[in-house]
Design a protein around this motif. Sequence first.
Motif, PDB file in Angstrom:
ATOM      1  N   GLU A 134       6.503  10.486   4.594  1.00 43.68           N
ATOM      2  CA  GLU A 134       7.014  10.706   6.025  1.00 43.68           C
ATOM      3  C   GLU A 134       6.891   9.803   6.857  1.00 43.68           C
ATOM      4  O   GLU A 134       7.346   9.701   7.989  1.00 43.68           O
ATOM      5  CB  GLU A 134       6.009  11.909   6.800  1.00 43.68           C
ATOM      6  CG  GLU A 134       4.692  11.693   6.723  1.00 43.68           C
ATOM      7  CD  GLU A 134       3.872  11.800   5.575  1.00 43.68           C
ATOM      8  OE1 GLU A 134       2.635  11.593   5.718  1.00 43.68           O
ATOM      9  OE2 GLU A 134       4.463  12.098   4.380  1.00 43.68           O
ATOM     10  N   LYS A 135       5.972   8.480   6.495  1.00 41.72           N
ATOM     11  CA  LYS A 135       6.018   7.209   7.110  1.00 41.72           C
ATOM     12  C   LYS A 135       7.169   6.269   7.201  1.00 41.72           C
ATOM     13  O   LYS A 135       7.238   5.389   7.749  1.00 41.72           O
ATOM     14  CB  LYS A 135       4.839   6.551   6.809  1.00 41.72           C
ATOM     15  CG  LYS A 135       3.437   7.303   6.960  1.00 41.72           C
ATOM     16  CD  LYS A 135       2.160   6.669   6.470  1.00 41.72           C
ATOM     17  CE  LYS A 135       0.851   7.321   7.171  1.00 41.72           C
ATOM     18  NZ  LYS A 135      -0.474   6.640   6.747  1.00 41.72           N
ATOM     19  N   LEU A 136       7.960   6.669   6.077  1.00 42.30           N
ATOM     20  CA  LEU A 136       9.146   6.023   5.702  1.00 42.30           C
ATOM     21  C   LEU A 136      10.020   5.634   7.158  1.00 42.30           C
ATOM     22  O   LEU A 136      10.506   4.438   7.329  1.00 42.30           O
ATOM     23  CB  LEU A 136      10.230   6.367   4.759  1.00 42.30           C
ATOM     24  CG  LEU A 136      11.218   5.567   4.467  1.00 42.30           C
ATOM     25  CD1 LEU A 136      10.784   4.203   4.013  1.00 42.30           C
ATOM     26  CD2 LEU A 136      12.278   6.342   3.382  1.00 42.30           C
ATOM     27  N   ASN A 137      10.266   6.625   7.919  1.00 41.73           N
ATOM     28  CA  ASN A 137      11.088   6.343   9.006  1.00 41.73           C
ATOM     29  C   ASN A 137      10.470   5.248  10.208  1.00 41.73           C
ATOM     30  O   ASN A 137      10.930   4.556  10.888  1.00 41.73           O
ATOM     31  CB  ASN A 137      11.082   7.656   9.909  1.00 41.73           C
ATOM     32  CG  ASN A 137      12.170   8.551   9.063  1.00 41.73           C
ATOM     33  OD1 ASN A 137      13.050   8.161   8.418  1.00 41.73           O
ATOM     34  ND2 ASN A 137      11.897   9.834   9.317  1.00 41.73           N
ATOM     35  N   HIS A 138       8.986   5.371  10.046  1.00 40.17           N
ATOM     36  CA  HIS A 138       8.448   4.462  11.165  1.00 40.17           C
ATOM     37  C   HIS A 138       8.640   2.714  10.624  1.00 40.17           C
ATOM     38  O   HIS A 138       8.490   1.971  11.341  1.00 40.17           O
ATOM     39  CB  HIS A 138       6.841   4.767  11.022  1.00 40.17           C
ATOM     40  CG  HIS A 138       6.708   5.975  11.496  1.00 40.17           C
ATOM     41  ND1 HIS A 138       6.673   6.319  12.915  1.00 40.17           N
ATOM     42  CD2 HIS A 138       6.160   7.176  11.022  1.00 40.17           C
ATOM     43  CE1 HIS A 138       6.627   7.564  13.102  1.00 40.17           C
ATOM     44  NE2 HIS A 138       6.015   8.060  11.848  1.00 40.17           N
ATOM     45  N   VAL A 139       8.872   2.722   9.210  1.00 37.15           N
ATOM     46  CA  VAL A 139       9.002   1.242   9.009  1.00 37.15           C
ATOM     47  C   VAL A 139      10.270   0.996   8.076  1.00 37.15           C
ATOM     48  O   VAL A 139      10.384   0.261   7.169  1.00 37.15           O
ATOM     49  CB  VAL A 139       7.620   1.106   7.796  1.00 37.15           C
ATOM     50  CG1 VAL A 139       6.170   0.792   8.639  1.00 37.15           C
ATOM     51  CG2 VAL A 139       7.325   2.013   6.705  1.00 37.15           C
ATOM     52  N   VAL A 190       2.103   1.269   9.037  1.00 37.21           N
ATOM     53  CA  VAL A 190       2.183   2.220   8.200  1.00 37.21           C
ATOM     54  C   VAL A 190       0.718   2.768   7.914  1.00 37.21           C
ATOM     55  O   VAL A 190       0.496   4.100   7.400  1.00 37.21           O
ATOM     56  CB  VAL A 190       2.786   1.641   7.216  1.00 37.21           C
ATOM     57  CG1 VAL A 190       1.835   0.799   6.245  1.00 37.21           C
ATOM     58  CG2 VAL A 190       3.421   2.810   6.001  1.00 37.21           C
ATOM     59  N   LEU A 191      -0.366   2.080   8.112  1.00 39.16           N
ATOM     60  CA  LEU A 191      -1.733   2.282   7.838  1.00 39.16           C
ATOM     61  C   LEU A 191      -2.439   3.170   9.052  1.00 39.16           C
ATOM     62  O   LEU A 191      -3.382   3.688   8.926  1.00 39.16           O
ATOM     63  CB  LEU A 191      -2.333   1.207   7.315  1.00 39.16           C
ATOM     64  CG  LEU A 191      -2.201   0.598   6.079  1.00 39.16           C
ATOM     65  CD1 LEU A 191      -3.082  -0.531   5.985  1.00 39.16           C
ATOM     66  CD2 LEU A 191      -2.151   1.540   4.923  1.00 39.16           C
ATOM     67  N   THR A 192      -1.789   3.086  10.116  1.00 39.83           N
ATOM     68  CA  THR A 192      -2.453   3.610  11.276  1.00 39.83           C
ATOM     69  C   THR A 192      -2.149   5.187  11.597  1.00 39.83           C
ATOM     70  O   THR A 192      -0.889   5.346  11.172  1.00 39.83           O
ATOM     71  CB  THR A 192      -2.098   2.949  12.746  1.00 39.83           C
ATOM     72  OG1 THR A 192      -2.257   1.460  12.379  1.00 39.83           O
ATOM     73  CG2 THR A 192      -2.665   3.607  13.915  1.00 39.83           C
ATOM     74  N   PRO A 193      -3.079   5.900  11.450  1.00 40.20           N
ATOM     75  CA  PRO A 193      -2.844   7.564  11.652  1.00 40.20           C
ATOM     76  C   PRO A 193      -1.705   7.552  12.932  1.00 40.20           C
ATOM     77  O   PRO A 193      -1.758   7.016  13.842  1.00 40.20           O
ATOM     78  CB  PRO A 193      -4.120   8.112  11.839  1.00 40.20           C
ATOM     79  CG  PRO A 193      -5.090   7.014  11.341  1.00 40.20           C
ATOM     80  CD  PRO A 193      -4.625   5.834  11.519  1.00 40.20           C
TER      81      PRO A 193
END
Length: 216
Positions: A134-139, A190-193
Amino acid sequence: MKKSPIKRTPTKQPTSWWVVFGAMWLSLGLGAALLTEVRTGPFVAAVSALGLYVLLTVIVPRQWHKRQSRLPELAVEKEIVLDDPRQALLVEANQQTQMIHQAINQVPFGLRRTLHALVRHSLVIIDATANAPEKLNHVLRFFTYYLPATANLVSDRLKLEVHAGQARLSEIDNTLVRLEAAFANFEHVVLTPDLDSVDMDMALLDKALKDELESR
């Protein structure tokens, strides 16, 4: 949308006439040898010949057909896995990162620390994205632009090492240093909640607790 695997019913292939005739001659030869050379009884010779014929015309072709029919199924499953855009993106990103890593020993010593940092940030981002899709969109821009552009820039620098002047090489090196800062920023993202999501969950819990207390 993930494709569901298509089940294919294997069709039974007819046994080749060459196999039938070859098995027949071998079986007759075995029976004749048992009768004349070994001098077994006709019953033993007939059973042995029939067993060899069944083995060559039924059992062996069936096992061969089963083995061949499994190959297309494995190919379909592999195609389904590679058809996942996210998986393909991560595989390509890993290849680009490996290319940067292989170039470390080919660049001047002062630039090696920068390439090491680029590789380290990339591996962290790839690993974090693989474990939390789900973090893919952020990066996403890191995978579609920054990483491939950086890999191409490193490749170009290796090609220009002999032909380009020092000023041109220094310009490329400075760009790579600035890219290291961008990679570090993507790693932080990508590491930040997701703090916004945490705040929303806390607000919903507070409201639920408040409603429950008021209902008593």
